[in-house]
Write a protein that holds these residues in place. Sequence first.
Motif, PDB file in Angstrom:
ATOM      1  N   LEU A 112       0.840  -1.196   0.000  1.00  0.00           N
ATOM      2  CA  LEU A 112       0.000   0.000   0.000  1.00  0.00           C
ATOM      3  C   LEU A 112       0.874   1.243   0.000  1.00  0.00           C
ATOM      4  O   LEU A 112       1.819   1.356   0.779  1.00  0.00           O
ATOM      5  CB  LEU A 112      -0.907   0.019   1.234  1.00  0.00           C
ATOM      6  CG  LEU A 112      -2.053  -0.978   1.303  1.00  0.00           C
ATOM      7  CD1 LEU A 112      -2.795  -0.810   2.633  1.00  0.00           C
ATOM      8  CD2 LEU A 112      -3.012  -0.790   0.147  1.00  0.00           C
ATOM      9  N   SER A 113       0.552   2.176  -0.876  1.00  0.00           N
ATOM     10  CA  SER A 113       1.308   3.422  -0.934  1.00  0.00           C
ATOM     11  C   SER A 113       0.472   4.561  -0.361  1.00  0.00           C
ATOM     12  O   SER A 113      -0.752   4.586  -0.499  1.00  0.00           O
ATOM     13  CB  SER A 113       1.720   3.753  -2.372  1.00  0.00           C
ATOM     14  OG  SER A 113       0.580   4.011  -3.174  1.00  0.00           O
ATOM     15  N   VAL A 114       1.153   5.488   0.296  1.00  0.00           N
ATOM     16  CA  VAL A 114       0.489   6.647   0.910  1.00  0.00           C
ATOM     17  C   VAL A 114       1.225   7.902   0.462  1.00  0.00           C
ATOM     18  O   VAL A 114       2.462   7.953   0.480  1.00  0.00           O
ATOM     19  CB  VAL A 114       0.501   6.545   2.451  1.00  0.00           C
ATOM     20  CG1 VAL A 114      -0.126   7.787   3.070  1.00  0.00           C
ATOM     21  CG2 VAL A 114      -0.252   5.298   2.912  1.00  0.00           C
ATOM     22  N   GLN A 115       0.455   8.897   0.046  1.00  0.00           N
ATOM     23  CA  GLN A 115       1.060  10.160  -0.373  1.00  0.00           C
ATOM     24  C   GLN A 115       0.246  11.328   0.168  1.00  0.00           C
ATOM     25  O   GLN A 115      -0.982  11.279   0.210  1.00  0.00           O
ATOM     26  CB  GLN A 115       1.139  10.249  -1.895  1.00  0.00           C
ATOM     27  CG  GLN A 115       1.732  11.570  -2.402  1.00  0.00           C
ATOM     28  CD  GLN A 115       1.981  11.583  -3.893  1.00  0.00           C
ATOM     29  OE1 GLN A 115       2.809  10.813  -4.391  1.00  0.00           O
ATOM     30  NE2 GLN A 115       1.270  12.431  -4.612  1.00  0.00           N
ATOM     31  N   THR A 116       0.957  12.367   0.591  1.00  0.00           N
ATOM     32  CA  THR A 116       0.338  13.606   1.044  1.00  0.00           C
ATOM     33  C   THR A 116       0.834  14.761   0.192  1.00  0.00           C
ATOM     34  O   THR A 116       2.034  14.867  -0.085  1.00  0.00           O
ATOM     35  CB  THR A 116       0.712  13.913   2.507  1.00  0.00           C
ATOM     36  OG1 THR A 116       0.316  12.837   3.334  1.00  0.00           O
ATOM     37  CG2 THR A 116       0.038  15.192   2.989  1.00  0.00           C
ATOM     38  N   GLU A 117      -0.096  15.599  -0.218  1.00  0.00           N
ATOM     39  CA  GLU A 117       0.244  16.869  -0.842  1.00  0.00           C
ATOM     40  C   GLU A 117      -0.258  17.990   0.054  1.00  0.00           C
ATOM     41  O   GLU A 117      -1.316  17.860   0.673  1.00  0.00           O
ATOM     42  CB  GLU A 117      -0.385  16.997  -2.223  1.00  0.00           C
ATOM     43  CG  GLU A 117       0.149  16.023  -3.247  1.00  0.00           C
ATOM     44  CD  GLU A 117      -0.527  16.186  -4.605  1.00  0.00           C
ATOM     45  OE1 GLU A 117       0.141  15.964  -5.623  1.00  0.00           O
ATOM     46  OE2 GLU A 117      -1.719  16.540  -4.636  1.00  0.00           O
ATOM     47  N   ILE A 118       0.501  19.081   0.116  1.00  0.00           N
ATOM     48  CA  ILE A 118       0.063  20.254   0.860  1.00  0.00           C
ATOM     49  C   ILE A 118       0.023  21.454  -0.078  1.00  0.00           C
ATOM     50  O   ILE A 118       0.733  21.512  -1.080  1.00  0.00           O
ATOM     51  CB  ILE A 118       0.973  20.561   2.065  1.00  0.00           C
ATOM     52  CG1 ILE A 118       2.422  20.799   1.627  1.00  0.00           C
ATOM     53  CG2 ILE A 118       0.895  19.429   3.090  1.00  0.00           C
ATOM     54  CD1 ILE A 118       3.342  21.270   2.747  1.00  0.00           C
ATOM     55  N   LEU A 119      -0.851  22.390   0.265  1.00  0.00           N
ATOM     56  CA  LEU A 119      -0.941  23.628  -0.492  1.00  0.00           C
ATOM     57  C   LEU A 119       0.072  24.613   0.086  1.00  0.00           C
ATOM     58  O   LEU A 119      -0.026  25.006   1.244  1.00  0.00           O
ATOM     59  CB  LEU A 119      -2.356  24.194  -0.397  1.00  0.00           C
ATOM     60  CG  LEU A 119      -2.669  25.377  -1.319  1.00  0.00           C
ATOM     61  CD1 LEU A 119      -2.511  24.980  -2.783  1.00  0.00           C
ATOM     62  CD2 LEU A 119      -4.090  25.883  -1.058  1.00  0.00           C
TER      63      LEU A 119
ATOM     64  N   THR B 206       5.456   3.694   1.507  1.00  0.00           N
ATOM     65  CA  THR B 206       4.649   2.483   1.454  1.00  0.00           C
ATOM     66  C   THR B 206       4.562   1.885   2.847  1.00  0.00           C
ATOM     67  O   THR B 206       5.400   2.137   3.713  1.00  0.00           O
ATOM     68  CB  THR B 206       5.246   1.456   0.471  1.00  0.00           C
ATOM     69  OG1 THR B 206       6.637   1.284   0.759  1.00  0.00           O
ATOM     70  CG2 THR B 206       5.088   1.921  -0.966  1.00  0.00           C
ATOM     71  N   VAL B 207       3.531   1.086   3.044  1.00  0.00           N
ATOM     72  CA  VAL B 207       3.240   0.555   4.374  1.00  0.00           C
ATOM     73  C   VAL B 207       4.344  -0.367   4.877  1.00  0.00           C
ATOM     74  O   VAL B 207       4.449  -0.591   6.090  1.00  0.00           O
ATOM     75  CB  VAL B 207       1.849  -0.117   4.375  1.00  0.00           C
ATOM     76  CG1 VAL B 207       1.587  -0.901   5.647  1.00  0.00           C
ATOM     77  CG2 VAL B 207       0.762   0.948   4.197  1.00  0.00           C
ATOM     78  N   ASP B 208       5.180  -0.866   3.980  1.00  0.00           N
ATOM     79  CA  ASP B 208       6.298  -1.684   4.461  1.00  0.00           C
ATOM     80  C   ASP B 208       7.317  -0.872   5.246  1.00  0.00           C
ATOM     81  O   ASP B 208       8.243  -1.429   5.838  1.00  0.00           O
ATOM     82  CB  ASP B 208       6.969  -2.446   3.321  1.00  0.00           C
ATOM     83  CG  ASP B 208       7.628  -1.541   2.286  1.00  0.00           C
ATOM     84  OD1 ASP B 208       7.549  -0.292   2.413  1.00  0.00           O
ATOM     85  OD2 ASP B 208       8.209  -2.082   1.322  1.00  0.00           O
TER      86      ASP B 208
END
Length: 216
Positions: free
Chosen positions: A132-139, A151-153
């Motif tokens: 599972l991949s996780v990504q955050t973008e901010i303004l 990734t969750v690993d």
Amino acid sequence: MEFVIEGKKFDLDVASLTVAGWTGRQQDKVLHHVEELKLLGVAPPSKTPLFYRAAKESLTQADEIDVLGSETSGEAEPILTSHEGRLLIGLASDHTDRDLETHSIPHSKQICAKPVSLELWPLEKVAELDALSVQTEILEDRDWIVYQKGTVDGILPLRSLWQESGLSDGDWMLCGTFPAIGGIRAASAYRMVMTDPGTGQAIKLEYTTRELPIVS
């Protein structure tokens, strides 16, 4: 609270909320996060992982949260709960008061709302949990920039983490986050996504913050 699981709506209990900290699987990345927070004046943990309690009422599906002052920031994290013995996974943000964190991590976890996704997946339906991949973008300066990516690993195995926590049906746990690209900093808007490459499905979480004056 109402959630969507496999296309159907469910009302799920929120009996308690726990924030798991220092959950990196690779020690060098844990140390990296420790160093990030040391730059903000946060003392290192006594052990890893640690489990912090937060008010269950802080879990929210609002698309805007109020924050006190300018020194808060969000962190994308997998969130786990158990319903009728079945583990479910979603996406949440451990929004934290960074100024208060320098004085007390438990208090900093308590003071901010924790946005959570409307959608949850049964854990057994995830094709490959560690992928599972996780990504955050901010303004930032009117542009969306990548703030977190991993990734969750990179997190301790989620099933083992749940077992170690001692939680049960109706309890919820944020499971740990990923290093901030460019350092931890405040933002007014967040776009987060968790993607299962095995199925192509994604869970999204978006929210903004409204900064309250410390003295009105």
